[in-house]
Scaffold this motif. Structure first.
Motif, PDB file in Angstrom:
ATOM      1  N   ILE A   5       0.852  -1.165   0.197  1.00 45.82           N
ATOM      2  CA  ILE A   5      -0.004  -0.008   0.053  1.00 45.82           C
ATOM      3  C   ILE A   5       0.899   1.340  -0.089  1.00 45.82           C
ATOM      4  CG2 ILE A   5      -1.698   1.526   1.281  1.00 45.82           C
ATOM      5  CD1 ILE A   5      -2.706  -1.315   2.313  1.00 45.82           C
ATOM      6  N   VAL A   6       0.757   2.183  -0.796  1.00 42.79           N
ATOM      7  CA  VAL A   6       1.341   3.403  -1.004  1.00 42.79           C
ATOM      8  C   VAL A   6       0.239   4.551  -1.239  1.00 42.79           C
ATOM      9  CG1 VAL A   6       3.440   2.211  -2.150  1.00 42.79           C
ATOM     10  CG2 VAL A   6       1.347   3.176  -3.641  1.00 42.79           C
ATOM     11  N   ASP A   7       1.040   5.815  -0.869  1.00 46.54           N
ATOM     12  CA  ASP A   7       0.121   7.002  -0.930  1.00 46.54           C
ATOM     13  C   ASP A   7      -0.213   7.195  -2.547  1.00 46.54           C
ATOM     14  OD1 ASP A   7       0.262   7.641   1.682  1.00 46.54           O
ATOM     15  OD2 ASP A   7       2.129   8.674   1.674  1.00 46.54           O
ATOM     16  N   TYR A   8      -1.273   7.744  -2.603  1.00 46.33           N
ATOM     17  CA  TYR A   8      -1.655   7.976  -4.014  1.00 46.33           C
ATOM     18  C   TYR A   8      -0.829   8.745  -5.049  1.00 46.33           C
ATOM     19  CZ  TYR A   8      -5.462   7.032  -7.077  1.00 46.33           C
ATOM     20  OH  TYR A   8      -6.292   6.537  -8.092  1.00 46.33           O
ATOM     21  N   PRO A   9      -0.446   8.037  -5.997  1.00 42.13           N
ATOM     22  CA  PRO A   9       0.610   8.654  -6.608  1.00 42.13           C
ATOM     23  C   PRO A   9      -0.022   9.439  -7.992  1.00 42.13           C
ATOM     24  CG  PRO A   9       0.544   6.441  -7.343  1.00 42.13           C
ATOM     25  CD  PRO A   9      -0.437   6.613  -6.211  1.00 42.13           C
ATOM     26  N   LYS A  10      -1.056   9.187  -8.187  1.00 47.97           N
ATOM     27  CA  LYS A  10      -1.859   9.714  -9.703  1.00 47.97           C
ATOM     28  C   LYS A  10      -2.107  11.237  -9.566  1.00 47.97           C
ATOM     29  CE  LYS A  10      -5.089   7.736 -12.808  1.00 47.97           C
ATOM     30  NZ  LYS A  10      -5.941   6.658 -12.968  1.00 47.97           N
ATOM     31  N   SER A  11      -2.588  11.956  -8.496  1.00 46.99           N
ATOM     32  CA  SER A  11      -2.783  13.214  -8.737  1.00 46.99           C
ATOM     33  C   SER A  11      -3.397  13.769  -7.353  1.00 46.99           C
ATOM     34  CB  SER A  11      -3.404  13.633 -10.006  1.00 46.99           C
ATOM     35  OG  SER A  11      -4.875  13.523  -9.675  1.00 46.99           O
ATOM     36  N   ASP A  12      -3.347  14.813  -7.020  1.00 49.08           N
ATOM     37  CA  ASP A  12      -3.832  15.493  -5.707  1.00 49.08           C
ATOM     38  C   ASP A  12      -5.370  15.410  -5.807  1.00 49.08           C
ATOM     39  OD1 ASP A  12      -1.336  16.154  -4.737  1.00 49.08           O
ATOM     40  OD2 ASP A  12      -1.436  18.211  -5.538  1.00 49.08           O
ATOM     41  N   SER A  45      -6.950  12.992  -6.936  1.00 47.13           N
ATOM     42  CA  SER A  45      -7.276  11.458  -6.434  1.00 47.13           C
ATOM     43  C   SER A  45      -7.379  11.277  -4.937  1.00 47.13           C
ATOM     44  CB  SER A  45      -6.237  10.420  -7.085  1.00 47.13           C
ATOM     45  OG  SER A  45      -6.276  10.673  -8.316  1.00 47.13           O
ATOM     46  N   ARG A  46      -6.828  12.032  -4.003  1.00 46.21           N
ATOM     47  CA  ARG A  46      -6.901  11.996  -2.538  1.00 46.21           C
ATOM     48  C   ARG A  46      -8.196  12.829  -2.256  1.00 46.21           C
ATOM     49  NH1 ARG A  46      -1.482  13.269  -3.355  1.00 46.21           N
ATOM     50  NH2 ARG A  46      -0.297  11.490  -2.937  1.00 46.21           N
ATOM     51  N   ARG A  47      -9.304  12.289  -1.713  1.00 45.13           N
ATOM     52  CA  ARG A  47     -10.504  12.634  -1.682  1.00 45.13           C
ATOM     53  C   ARG A  47     -11.234  12.145  -0.324  1.00 45.13           C
ATOM     54  NH1 ARG A  47     -10.273   8.809  -5.540  1.00 45.13           N
ATOM     55  NH2 ARG A  47     -12.065   7.783  -6.089  1.00 45.13           N
ATOM     56  N   SER A  48     -12.315  12.798  -0.205  1.00 41.76           N
ATOM     57  CA  SER A  48     -13.617  12.044   0.930  1.00 41.76           C
ATOM     58  C   SER A  48     -14.754  11.928   0.147  1.00 41.76           C
ATOM     59  CB  SER A  48     -13.549  12.974   2.035  1.00 41.76           C
ATOM     60  OG  SER A  48     -12.097  13.315   2.779  1.00 41.76           O
ATOM     61  N   VAL A  49     -15.257  10.760   0.647  1.00 37.02           N
ATOM     62  CA  VAL A  49     -16.726  10.360   0.025  1.00 37.02           C
ATOM     63  C   VAL A  49     -17.493  10.004   1.077  1.00 37.02           C
ATOM     64  CG1 VAL A  49     -17.585   8.822  -1.745  1.00 37.02           C
ATOM     65  CG2 VAL A  49     -15.248   9.624  -2.063  1.00 37.02           C
ATOM     66  N   PRO A  50     -18.635  10.474   1.443  1.00 37.31           N
ATOM     67  CA  PRO A  50     -19.862  10.099   2.201  1.00 37.31           C
ATOM     68  C   PRO A  50     -20.488   8.889   1.909  1.00 37.31           C
ATOM     69  CG  PRO A  50     -20.694  11.653   0.660  1.00 37.31           C
ATOM     70  CD  PRO A  50     -19.224  11.620   0.232  1.00 37.31           C
ATOM     71  N   ILE A  51     -20.760   7.893   2.998  1.00 37.85           N
ATOM     72  CA  ILE A  51     -21.313   6.773   2.497  1.00 37.85           C
ATOM     73  C   ILE A  51     -22.749   6.646   3.472  1.00 37.85           C
ATOM     74  CG2 ILE A  51     -19.052   5.477   2.162  1.00 37.85           C
ATOM     75  CD1 ILE A  51     -19.010   4.356   4.740  1.00 37.85           C
ATOM     76  N   ASP A  52     -23.381   5.514   3.069  1.00 31.67           N
ATOM     77  CA  ASP A  52     -24.551   5.572   3.994  1.00 31.67           C
ATOM     78  C   ASP A  52     -24.564   4.772   5.243  1.00 31.67           C
ATOM     79  OD1 ASP A  52     -24.226   3.112   2.506  1.00 31.67           O
ATOM     80  OD2 ASP A  52     -26.217   2.738   2.843  1.00 31.67           O
ATOM     81  N   ALA A  53     -25.513   4.954   6.049  1.00 36.08           N
ATOM     82  CA  ALA A  53     -25.300   4.385   7.336  1.00 36.08           C
ATOM     83  C   ALA A  53     -25.305   2.913   7.506  1.00 36.08           C
ATOM     84  CB  ALA A  53     -26.684   4.647   8.237  1.00 36.08           C
ATOM     85  N   TYR A  54     -25.791   2.104   6.399  1.00 39.00           N
ATOM     86  CA  TYR A  54     -25.761   0.769   6.473  1.00 39.00           C
ATOM     87  C   TYR A  54     -24.087   0.361   6.061  1.00 39.00           C
ATOM     88  CZ  TYR A  54     -25.993  -4.254   4.760  1.00 39.00           C
ATOM     89  OH  TYR A  54     -26.332  -5.783   4.885  1.00 39.00           O
ATOM     90  N   VAL A  60     -15.535  15.373  -8.409  1.00 35.84           N
ATOM     91  CA  VAL A  60     -14.665  15.268  -7.313  1.00 35.84           C
ATOM     92  C   VAL A  60     -14.600  14.245  -6.606  1.00 35.84           C
ATOM     93  CG1 VAL A  60     -14.451  16.536  -4.817  1.00 35.84           C
ATOM     94  CG2 VAL A  60     -14.994  17.735  -6.964  1.00 35.84           C
ATOM     95  N   LEU A  61     -16.054  13.423  -6.380  1.00 38.36           N
ATOM     96  CA  LEU A  61     -15.925  12.142  -5.592  1.00 38.36           C
ATOM     97  C   LEU A  61     -15.420  11.055  -6.365  1.00 38.36           C
ATOM     98  CD1 LEU A  61     -19.930  12.244  -4.568  1.00 38.36           C
ATOM     99  CD2 LEU A  61     -17.694  13.029  -3.194  1.00 38.36           C
ATOM    100  N   LEU A  62     -15.491  11.162  -7.776  1.00 42.48           N
ATOM    101  CA  LEU A  62     -14.886  10.306  -8.578  1.00 42.48           C
ATOM    102  C   LEU A  62     -13.227  10.268  -8.627  1.00 42.48           C
ATOM    103  CD1 LEU A  62     -17.067   9.941 -11.686  1.00 42.48           C
ATOM    104  CD2 LEU A  62     -16.855   8.162  -9.995  1.00 42.48           C
ATOM    105  N   GLY A  63     -12.810  11.632  -7.990  1.00 41.47           N
ATOM    106  CA  GLY A  63     -11.217  11.649  -8.271  1.00 41.47           C
ATOM    107  C   GLY A  63     -10.672  12.153  -9.631  1.00 41.47           C
TER     108      GLY A  63
END
Length: 461
Positions: free
Chosen positions: A320-327, A329-338, A421-424
């Motif tokens: 596992i490495v830090d994301y090398p693609k682009s800035d 690609s580092r993002r935060s995505v909300p998820i549902d309660a389930y 943004v959510l897709l990166g």
């Protein structure tokens, strides 16, 4: 060497119209037919089989860009053809008269490998070097013997056209060698069993041709900067037009299919596979991002849980490495309660499993794998295919869930910038280019709403 120039394009449609003749057949009815003519100087007619002029019929949408581009491409093609024929007959071109003695005569194959060696001193990653060595293999096989200063755009075109044939040839040779090894395998002799048949041969196509062209341009740019050659012949416009990179395959699930897929996931017992499938469907993250998910990536909150995507798996899924693609690609995505609840339960189970094995649980422990290491993508595919087969989703790719996330959100009216943004993605223009067909039409009734607004505003005033 004199440069060949094209005469003023002759409008065929206008001429046929004056004679009362119908237009020529064409694929796009909006285009206009033109005849391009290059008058060959007397001293060069021998190199074109005695022809006094070279002609070509083209179809252009407009004169300013499309026709101008096709005229330039025709001139470049015939000038390159003339240069190559002059060289074959031992003649020197105007450029080569004074410069060839000073230019580099190293074969292009050797020059490419030397360029890669220079870059492999730590300036670029191992994966990049591995890819470039693969590109160099094709270049060396197709035109590796040609001196760098004698290279033409026609040689580059021939090299790129040879890529599919070379790919098939090498794949068949590798397959034959593997089949021979399997016949002699001690395991087969001992157990008297036949191994499963090998996977079908995969042949390189437009994507690899485009990548090799891009790599060649980088190498020749380097050669131009070092003054080893006078110009970069791989930058010819006709090469860009012929060898375009193909768009990614967009294969989303339809709403009813996505709903059935979710129901099948919900029936699974708690485990890494259930969480992996929920994350792929719920966040649109890439499979390599999902494999790198760790407990520290989840931010649990009463209002809304968020998963931070900051890393990917590399080295065939073992690291596992830090994301090398682009800035982006580092993002935060909300998820549902389930999905959040399933993540909490799997993290608790993972912690207990590690404790039983005598291993320490940390916020950096991989969640998508046995104990403290992530599963490789190939291993994940075994679980994926088994699940899809039982749920009735044969031939569905893991990446299809990312496209499902994008297309259904856009169809439901989500803002294109938000989805991007959510897709990166680096820009929303790229997202729109990929999923334009899934963006709902918002212009219906716009004229009526606009005029009603103006009339209402006037009465209020």
């Amino acid at each position: 060497m004199k440069k060949l120039r094209c005469d003023k394009p002759y409008d065929i449609d206008e001429a046929r119209k004056r004679k009362g003749l119908p237009r020529r057949r064409r694929k796009d009815s909006r285009t206009t037919a033109y005849e391009l003519t290059i008058r060959v100087p007397v001293e060069y007619q021998v190199y074109f089989d005695g022809k006094k002029k070279l002609t070509r019929v083209v179809f252009a949408l407009n004169k300013k860009e499309d026709l101008k581009s096709q005229v330039k491409s025709f001139e470049e093609e015939k000038n390159s053809e003339l240069e190559s024929r002059l060289e074959v007959r031992g003649c020197k071109t105007a450029e080569s008269d004074d410069q060839n003695d000073e230019l580099c005569r190293t074969p292009i194959g050797e020059y490419v490998y030397r360029y890669i060696d220079i870059r492999s001193n730590g300036a670029v990653g191992k994966e990049t070097i591995r890819n470039e060595n693969n590109y160099a293999r094709y270049i060396n096989a197709a035109m590796g013997h040609i001196p760098l200063c004698d290279l033409t755009s026609r040689d580059v075109e021939a090299c790129l056209l040879a890529v599919p044939d070379l790919s098939r040839k090498w794949a068949e040779e590798k397959r034959a060698a593997r089949e021979e090894n399997r016949k002699q395998a001690d395991w087969c002799k001992k157990h008297h069993k036949r191994m499963k048949p090998l996977a079908p041969i995969r042949v390189a196509g437009p994507d690899l041709q485009s990548k090799i062209l891009k790599f060649l341009r980088e190498v020749l740019n380097y050669a131009v900067e070092k003054e080893d050659i006078a110009k970069n012949v791989a930058k010819a416009k006709f090469l860009t037009r012929l060898f375009k990179k193909s768009k990614p395959l967009i294969d989303p699930l339809m709403p009813d299919g996505a709903a059935r897929f979710l129901e099948a996931i919900e029936r699974l017992p708690i485990g890494f596979l259930k969480l992996a499938l929920l994350l792929l469907l719920n966040t649109g993250m890439r499979p390599e991002e999902m494999q790198a998910i760790r407990p520290g990536n989840f931010i649990f909150d009463e209002d809304e849980t968020v998963v931070k995507i900051t890393s990917v798996v590399k080295d065939r899924g073992t690291k596992i490495v830090d994301y090398p693609k682009s800035d982006s690609s580092r993002r935060s995505v909300p998820i549902d309660a389930y999905t959040a609840e399933m993540a909490k339960q799997w993290i608790a189970m993972k912690k207990a499993l590690l404790a039983e094995a005598g291993l320490k649980f940390t916020m950096n422990t991989p969640l998508m794998g046995p104990l403290d290491t992530p599963y490789t993508y190939r291993t994940f595919l075994v679980y994926w295919e088994d699940f899809c087969c039982k749920a009735g989703f044969e031939n569905v790719r893991p990446y299809a869930l990312r496209h499902t996330f994008a297309t259904l959100n856009l169809a439901n009216g989500e803002n294109i910038k938000t989805v991007s943004v959510l897709l990166g993605h680096k820009s929303s223009a790229y997202t729109l280019d990929l999923y334009a067909g899934y963006v709902p039409m918002t212009g219906v009734g716009l004229g009526t709403r606009y005029m009603s607004f103006l009339r209402g505003f006037g009465k209020a005033a």
